[in-house]
Design an enzyme around this catalytic site. Structure first.
Site, PDB file in Angstrom:
ATOM      1  N   HIS A 435       0.878  -1.155   0.112  1.00  0.00           N
ATOM      2  CA  HIS A 435       0.025  -0.040   0.057  1.00  0.00           C
ATOM      3  C   HIS A 435       0.832   1.163   0.063  1.00  0.00           C
ATOM      4  O   HIS A 435       0.614   2.252   0.627  1.00  0.00           O
ATOM      5  CB  HIS A 435      -1.057  -0.006   1.281  1.00  0.00           C
ATOM      6  CG  HIS A 435      -1.922  -1.082   1.474  1.00  0.00           C
ATOM      7  ND1 HIS A 435      -2.534  -1.461   2.189  1.00  0.00           N
ATOM      8  CD2 HIS A 435      -2.171  -1.911   0.303  1.00  0.00           C
ATOM      9  CE1 HIS A 435      -3.326  -2.624   2.035  1.00  0.00           C
ATOM     10  NE2 HIS A 435      -3.297  -2.937   0.685  1.00  0.00           N
TER      11      HIS A 435
HETATM   12  C1  LIG Z   1       0.491  -6.916  -5.077  1.00  0.00           C
HETATM   13  C2  LIG Z   1      -0.384  -5.786  -4.594  1.00  0.00           C
HETATM   14  C3  LIG Z   1      -1.537  -6.309  -3.784  1.00  0.00           C
HETATM   15  C4  LIG Z   1      -2.458  -5.099  -3.219  1.00  0.00           C
HETATM   16  N1  LIG Z   1      -3.785  -5.439  -2.821  1.00  0.00           N
HETATM   17  C5  LIG Z   1      -4.532  -4.465  -2.466  1.00  0.00           C
HETATM   18  C6  LIG Z   1      -5.855  -4.738  -1.975  1.00  0.00           C
HETATM   19  O1  LIG Z   1      -5.953  -5.935  -1.830  1.00  0.00           O
HETATM   20  N2  LIG Z   1      -6.612  -3.626  -1.748  1.00  0.00           N
HETATM   21  C7  LIG Z   1      -6.281  -2.541  -1.987  1.00  0.00           C
HETATM   22  O2  LIG Z   1      -7.232  -1.664  -1.701  1.00  0.00           O
HETATM   23  N3  LIG Z   1      -5.111  -2.086  -2.432  1.00  0.00           N
HETATM   24  C8  LIG Z   1      -4.368  -3.122  -2.787  1.00  0.00           C
HETATM   25  N4  LIG Z   1      -3.048  -2.665  -3.183  1.00  0.00           N
HETATM   26  C9  LIG Z   1      -2.542  -1.431  -3.224  1.00  0.00           C
HETATM   27  C10 LIG Z   1      -3.456  -0.558  -4.510  1.00  0.00           C
HETATM   28  O3  LIG Z   1      -3.692  -1.716  -5.735  1.00  0.00           O
HETATM   29  C11 LIG Z   1      -2.538   0.708  -4.959  1.00  0.00           C
HETATM   30  O4  LIG Z   1      -2.737   1.487  -3.899  1.00  0.00           O
HETATM   31  C12 LIG Z   1      -3.410   1.433  -6.108  1.00  0.00           C
HETATM   32  O5  LIG Z   1      -3.409   0.561  -7.213  1.00  0.00           O
HETATM   33  C13 LIG Z   1      -2.359   2.654  -6.636  1.00  0.00           C
HETATM   34  O6  LIG Z   1      -2.913   3.319  -7.650  1.00  0.00           O
HETATM   35  P1  LIG Z   1      -1.910   4.221  -8.276  1.00  0.00           P
HETATM   36  O7  LIG Z   1      -2.778   5.012  -9.377  1.00  0.00           O
HETATM   37  O8  LIG Z   1      -1.481   5.305  -7.380  1.00  0.00           O
HETATM   38  O9  LIG Z   1      -0.556   3.710  -9.080  1.00  0.00           O
HETATM   39  P2  LIG Z   1      -0.701   2.438  -9.769  1.00  0.00           P
HETATM   40  O10 LIG Z   1      -2.003   1.591  -9.979  1.00  0.00           O
HETATM   41  O11 LIG Z   1       0.474   1.411  -9.533  1.00  0.00           O
HETATM   42  O12 LIG Z   1      -0.261   2.977 -11.294  1.00  0.00           O
HETATM   43  C14 LIG Z   1       0.706   3.511 -11.578  1.00  0.00           C
HETATM   44  C15 LIG Z   1       0.850   3.199 -13.234  1.00  0.00           C
HETATM   45  O13 LIG Z   1       1.828   4.079 -13.888  1.00  0.00           O
HETATM   46  C16 LIG Z   1       2.683   3.300 -14.790  1.00  0.00           C
HETATM   47  N5  LIG Z   1       3.949   4.047 -14.755  1.00  0.00           N
HETATM   48  C17 LIG Z   1       4.922   4.341 -13.933  1.00  0.00           C
HETATM   49  N6  LIG Z   1       6.045   5.064 -14.269  1.00  0.00           N
HETATM   50  C18 LIG Z   1       5.798   5.136 -15.692  1.00  0.00           C
HETATM   51  C19 LIG Z   1       6.379   5.671 -16.580  1.00  0.00           C
HETATM   52  N7  LIG Z   1       7.718   6.536 -16.412  1.00  0.00           N
HETATM   53  N8  LIG Z   1       5.942   5.883 -17.800  1.00  0.00           N
HETATM   54  C20 LIG Z   1       4.832   5.539 -18.174  1.00  0.00           C
HETATM   55  N9  LIG Z   1       3.882   4.748 -17.322  1.00  0.00           N
HETATM   56  C21 LIG Z   1       4.572   4.581 -16.040  1.00  0.00           C
HETATM   57  C22 LIG Z   1       2.728   1.899 -14.241  1.00  0.00           C
HETATM   58  O14 LIG Z   1       3.032   1.056 -15.163  1.00  0.00           O
HETATM   59  C23 LIG Z   1       1.266   2.029 -13.721  1.00  0.00           C
HETATM   60  O15 LIG Z   1       0.485   1.179 -14.342  1.00  0.00           O
HETATM   61  C24 LIG Z   1      -2.166  -3.711  -3.597  1.00  0.00           C
HETATM   62  C25 LIG Z   1      -1.079  -3.582  -4.478  1.00  0.00           C
HETATM   63  C26 LIG Z   1      -0.213  -4.468  -4.894  1.00  0.00           C
HETATM   64  C27 LIG Z   1       0.996  -4.027  -5.841  1.00  0.00           C
END
Ligand SMILES: Cc1cc2nc3c(=O)[nH]c(=O)nc-3n(C[C@H](O)[C@H](O)[C@H](O)COP(=O)(O)OP(=O)(O)OC[C@H]3O[C@@H](n4cnc5c(N)ncnc54)[C@H](O)[C@@H]3O)c2cc1C
Length: 498
Positions: A435
């Protein structure tokens, strides 16, 4: 003539919401850039298979730096690399934190946006005043219930703790069936909920397999991005209105630093020209530490239909707290760190414990100036001693639940921690809860990275919208809160006329 009105970097939980909402009107030209592949992996749709996704191309991979307060071991740092980002590889527990755990944007600020994201229509016991019935993301509690989850709720009653309805609202303390981002037996994620219905819009351009190398500026104004598709040439795209960085809690500070926004001394050390000295970029990294009491089962544990964590509890570790600081859950597999002794997969189960309002803080720093390098990730687990104290109290509660008559038929013996010292065990059997948040902290103070409308300090035309803007973690799993942050940000961005 600029190419687009908005450029969004990262098609994860937040970026997918933004791309769908900002292109909804049909007028604004939106470019969404994602490093991962366009096609989902078949495994993503299969809820109980989610742990296997860590070993696929949909995970950026990499490990933390050694965790000095947790046995000096490194931990894995999974994060999604796909359309839908981490929502396509996560464990699908879907919940809000308790209102007391929200800082910056409050629970009440986010309430309309929590509701706008989720779709609980047809689910009993969900109050439409506080839960969403018409959003794009279908969620709900386990339909096929694991017998260990049912026995665990009986254990909860046996020890005199409350069983609550709508645990996932974040408003109830006690144990209950958590909502899961699963519908019709398949994962609901940001790509299927937000991007699939929007992808054919003429004003939305989604490019996958694209690594954004840096942000481009004209003076103080962020005007676009430089990126590379596969082994292709460096390409630029420009934005008339804004660039929004939604690359996640690890990727967003990395991209800001590669673009000269961050702690000046660190940037100079890597030969990166400083555009804005913002020391807080990459600081304040947080995660919920995860451990638990592992049992050897008296019989074969049936395979799970869901995410291995159907029943959860929000619990206070001690009196005098503003809200619950522990999550305690039945995990239908023997969850422990790699290398730690314990039962085979179908011969054990775990009462998991996580510290949900951690005080420990870590950092994301550049390892070098190459885009695509794995940065130095230090979640700083247990660097605040009170987190270890809370974990040990949680392990005691888990053990009390595990020792109940309700679980007698399942229990053969306690495999971990057994007779080990609980403090030593908690440090040793630590797992990341994944997280990650906090590295582009929102705040009113000049030391924050983004202001209350998520605009990056020291420059114009640039926002960060993702888990990194959270000043502190909510006391629930993060995905629902990330969706709500992005939903609210889309209103701010669309309404700003910037
Ligand atoms: C294994 C795992 C289990 C989890 N389990 C849970 C759960 O059960 N319940 C829950 O609520 N949360 C869970 N989480 C956490 C939750 O999924 C995240 O907090 C949330 O998805 C984060 O969203 P975000 O938009 O911040 O980042 P992300 O969804 O990680 O998105 C970032 C995106 O940016 C892209 N990116 C990064 N850098 C670049 C770049 N330089 N150029 C182009 N693209 C780029 C990445 O490829 C990615 O697709 C889990 C996370 C993981 C990894």
């Amino acid at each position: 003539m600029t190419d687009f009105d908005y450029i969004i970097v990262g098609a994860g939980s937040a970026g997918s919401v933004l791309a769908a909402r900002l292109s909804e009107s049909g007028t604004a030209r939106v470019l969404l850039l994602e490093a991962g592949d366009a096609e989902p992996l078949p495994l993503m749709a299969v809820p109980p298979a989610w742990p296997a996704l860590e070993g696929t191309s949909a995970n950026w991979g990499g490990h933390s730096v050694p965790q000095t307060a947790a046995g000096d071991r490194t931990v894995s740092v999974p994060r999604g690399r796909a359309l839908g980002g981490s929502s396509t590889i996560n464990a699908m527990s879907f919940m809000r934190g308790h209102p007391s755990s929200y800082h910056g944007w409050s629970y009440d600020d986010l309430l309309p946006y929590f509701k706008r994201n989720e779709n609980l229509s047809g689910i009993a016991d969900r109050d439409p005043a506080i839960r969403g019935m018409h959003g794009p993301l279908r969620v709900g509690p386990a339909v096929t219930r694991h017998p260990l989850s049912t026995a665990f709720l009986e254990a909860v009653t046996e020890v005199g703790r409350p069983v609550v309805r709508d645990y996932s609202s974040g408003l109830r303390e006690g144990f209950g069936w958590a909502d899961l981002s699963i519908a019709d037996g398949r994962r609901s994620d940001a790509a299927t909920a937000y991007l699939l219905p929007a992808k054919d819009r003429a004003n939305l351009d989604i490019r996958t397999g694209v690594l954004v190398h840096r942000l481009l500026f004209a003076g103080e104004r962020c005007t676009g991005v430089e990126y590379r598709a596969g082994d292709g040439p460096l390409t630029t795209a420009s934005a008339a209105r804004e660039v929004v960085v939604s690359a996640g809690a690890i990727g967003s500070p990395q991209l800001l630093m590669l673009s000269g926004i961050g702690p000046a001394a660190d940037l100079r050390r890597h030969g990166i020209p400083v555009r804005a000295d913002v020391p807080a970029v990459g600081r304040n990294l947080q995660d919920h530490p995860l451990s638990g009491v592992v049992y050897e089962a008296a019989r074969t544990v049936p395979p799970a239909a869901n995410n291995h964590g159907e029943v959860q509890g929000a619990v206070r570790s001690r009196d005098g707290l503003d809200g619950p600081d522990l999550q305690i859950m039945m995990v239908d597999v023997p969850l422990r760190r790699d290398g730690l002794d314990g039962p085979e997969l179908d011969r054990g189960y775990t009462i998991g414990v996580s510290v949900m309002t951690p005080h420990s803080r870590g950092s994301v720093r550049l390892a070098d100036a190459r885009p695509g390098s794995t940065p130095l990730v230090d979640p700083g687990y247990y660097t605040a001693p009170e987190d270890l104290e809370a974990m040990v109290r949680g392990l005691r509660i888990a053990r009390e639940l595990g020792d109940t008559t309700a679980l007698k038929d399942w229990r053969s013996r306690e495999a971990q921690p057994g007779d080990r010292d609980l403090y030593e065990y908690a440090r040793d059997n630590l797992r990341p809860y994944n997280h990650f948040a906090g590295t582009c902290r929102m705040g009113d103070d000049p030391g924050s990275v983004v202001d209350g409308e998520l605009r990056v300090r020291g420059v114009t035309g640039l926002r960060v919208v993702d888990a990194s803007v959270m000043p502190s973690l909510p006391s629930g799993n993060t995905n629902a809160t990330v969706y709500a942050i992005a939903e609210r940000a889309s209103d701010l961005i669309a309404g700003s006329g910037a």
